[in-house]
Motif scaffolding. Sequence first.
Motif, PDB file in Angstrom:
ATOM      1  N   MET A 188       0.608  -1.071   0.181  1.00 41.29           N
ATOM      2  CA  MET A 188       0.041  -0.070  -0.103  1.00 41.29           C
ATOM      3  C   MET A 188       0.712   1.277   0.053  1.00 41.29           C
ATOM      4  N   THR A 189       0.482   2.322  -0.566  1.00 41.14           N
ATOM      5  CA  THR A 189       0.938   3.619  -0.559  1.00 41.14           C
ATOM      6  C   THR A 189       1.005   4.169   0.709  1.00 41.14           C
ATOM      7  N   LYS A 190       2.253   4.690   1.290  1.00 44.93           N
ATOM      8  CA  LYS A 190       2.311   5.238   2.600  1.00 44.93           C
ATOM      9  C   LYS A 190       2.204   6.611   2.393  1.00 44.93           C
ATOM     10  N   ARG A 191       1.413   7.518   2.938  1.00 44.03           N
ATOM     11  CA  ARG A 191       1.173   8.981   2.731  1.00 44.03           C
ATOM     12  C   ARG A 191       0.894   9.601   4.093  1.00 44.03           C
ATOM     13  N   ILE A 192       1.658  10.701   4.396  1.00 40.93           N
ATOM     14  CA  ILE A 192       1.362  11.534   5.330  1.00 40.93           C
ATOM     15  C   ILE A 192       1.597  13.176   4.797  1.00 40.93           C
ATOM     16  N   ALA A 193       0.793  14.253   5.404  1.00 45.24           N
ATOM     17  CA  ALA A 193       1.282  15.463   5.085  1.00 45.24           C
ATOM     18  C   ALA A 193       1.346  16.119   6.464  1.00 45.24           C
ATOM     19  N   LEU A 194       2.383  17.061   6.403  1.00 38.02           N
ATOM     20  CA  LEU A 194       2.783  17.749   7.456  1.00 38.02           C
ATOM     21  C   LEU A 194       2.671  19.047   7.281  1.00 38.02           C
ATOM     22  N   ARG A 195       2.032  19.659   8.310  1.00 37.83           N
ATOM     23  CA  ARG A 195       1.909  21.277   8.489  1.00 37.83           C
ATOM     24  C   ARG A 195       2.778  22.088   9.321  1.00 37.83           C
ATOM     25  N   GLY A 196       3.500  22.857   9.008  1.00 39.18           N
ATOM     26  CA  GLY A 196       4.494  23.825   9.747  1.00 39.18           C
ATOM     27  C   GLY A 196       5.264  24.946   8.808  1.00 39.18           C
ATOM     28  N   ASP A 197       6.213  25.396   9.595  1.00 33.34           N
ATOM     29  CA  ASP A 197       7.107  26.517   8.822  1.00 33.34           C
ATOM     30  C   ASP A 197       8.226  25.777   8.092  1.00 33.34           C
ATOM     31  N   LEU A 198       8.237  25.584   6.865  1.00 33.93           N
ATOM     32  CA  LEU A 198       9.218  24.936   6.129  1.00 33.93           C
ATOM     33  C   LEU A 198      10.582  26.063   5.944  1.00 33.93           C
ATOM     34  N   LEU A 199      11.684  25.461   6.174  1.00 32.55           N
ATOM     35  CA  LEU A 199      12.996  26.038   5.990  1.00 32.55           C
ATOM     36  C   LEU A 199      13.930  25.282   5.524  1.00 32.55           C
ATOM     37  N   ASP A 200      14.477  25.695   4.196  1.00 38.78           N
ATOM     38  CA  ASP A 200      15.604  25.013   3.849  1.00 38.78           C
ATOM     39  C   ASP A 200      16.305  26.193   2.581  1.00 38.78           C
ATOM     40  N   PHE A 201      17.324  25.721   1.761  1.00 39.36           N
ATOM     41  CA  PHE A 201      18.123  26.724   0.997  1.00 39.36           C
ATOM     42  C   PHE A 201      17.982  25.994  -0.561  1.00 39.36           C
ATOM     43  N   THR A 202      18.103  27.024  -1.238  1.00 34.89           N
ATOM     44  CA  THR A 202      18.231  27.016  -2.794  1.00 34.89           C
ATOM     45  C   THR A 202      19.316  27.228  -3.353  1.00 34.89           C
ATOM     46  N   ALA A 203      20.252  27.777  -2.675  1.00 41.84           N
ATOM     47  CA  ALA A 203      21.611  28.135  -2.907  1.00 41.84           C
ATOM     48  C   ALA A 203      22.586  28.132  -1.804  1.00 41.84           C
ATOM     49  N   GLU A 204      24.018  28.520  -1.783  1.00 38.89           N
ATOM     50  CA  GLU A 204      24.759  28.749  -0.806  1.00 38.89           C
ATOM     51  C   GLU A 204      24.729  30.218  -0.485  1.00 38.89           C
ATOM     52  N   PRO A 205      24.359  30.662   0.978  1.00 37.83           N
ATOM     53  CA  PRO A 205      24.452  32.013   1.579  1.00 37.83           C
ATOM     54  C   PRO A 205      25.806  32.579   1.363  1.00 37.83           C
ATOM     55  N   ASP A 206      25.678  33.598   1.186  1.00 38.86           N
ATOM     56  CA  ASP A 206      27.039  34.578   1.128  1.00 38.86           C
ATOM     57  C   ASP A 206      27.472  34.816   2.659  1.00 38.86           C
TER      58      ASP A 206
END
Length: 429
Positions: free
Chosen positions: A1-19
Amino acid sequence: MTKRIALRGDLLDFTAEPDWGVTESPAVRFRPDHWLLIEDGRIAAVQAEAPGDDWPREDHAGRLILPGFIDTHVHSPQLDVIGSYGSELLDWLNTYTFPAERRYADPELAASGAALFLAALLAHGTTAAVVFPTVHKVSADALFAGAAERGMRLIAGKVLMDRHAPDGLRDDVVQAEADCRELIARWHGRDRLAYAVTVRFAPTSTPAQLAMAGRLCAEDPTLYLQTHVAENRDEVRWVRELFPEARSYLDVYARAGLLHARSVLAHGIWLDDADRAALRESGAQIAHSPSSNLFLGSGLFDWRAAEAAGAAVTLASDVGGGTSLSMLRTMADAYKVQAMAHQRLTAWKALHASTRGAAQALSLGHEIGSLEPGHAADLCVWDWAAGPVAQQRMAVARGLHEKVFAWLTLGDERCLVTSIVNGAVRYQR
């Protein structure tokens, strides 16, 4: 069976390297009050609107959701010696570390020790790591088996030491090579595991053993290499005596074919400009271990100089020289190290080096380190504060960087709510 879960919150990550030094960085991707959808162990989507009723939901509104931390240098058998008193590196190894590691020849102890260590990583928000077990093949087997059971991304390998180590911790070139080849065949590329040719450090390997390690790396460029370099001034002097033909400590490894794009070199405090250029040209990374460097009095790593030279820098706890498996505490110590050089390490630079930056340096940026659809669902849910002091500080923090920096500085494993590895909950507070 497909295992699914949805999480709600404040998402933080990076798309590039910060200066360096920039607190308002376009590299930061902050998506407050969003839903992160996980399906069959991978991130399926990130969206502002709630998913349909066919998605089970966990509401972490007001909490922080981050990629799982990646610890690029840590010793699994050294929980027994964490916080040991009163030695610099070489004395500390002989007094505390080597006796603790010798016990890992026992298969039962190796298995229980690996289980404790992996559970502790997850309880601190670390979902992937580059790990030293011991010289004993059984310790590497136990570590890999435990990581496979938990679905973790782990890089490790049997430690190589054929001199300047006590009885019970020395191998020899022929047997060590046979052990490495057997472990590589058994674990490298299986599940989410990878093998690292693991040289303890140059003084405990003969030139013949270093050459053997170099052959293994040359035969299979998908193998990693992990070792220590230029951590302590007495150690650097010793290496100069043992390898007078080498230009520098780092050059010992380069001459043996151990400096390449998958080399993870812990510490690198006492490097010069030529060494940094060699790191840039090879693609090797420095696993900066600030807590350990402070605790053992080894020195202050010059992150700005390494970055200016084009060398990759990641962050590592280096337990047991380091005093906590918490990457939050590691980042806070990294800030203090840079402050001693009148540099200001931003929360963004520290977090990037512990997530996306580490993943990219390990050639794993396609899999971990970001909250990107298609990536493995290795992530953690955090409270912004634990305890009245941190809660009060958070209440008056202004702007995202100030808030994240306060979390990084005042937070610890008490803030961790849950750790998810490959879509499965592996730690729950």
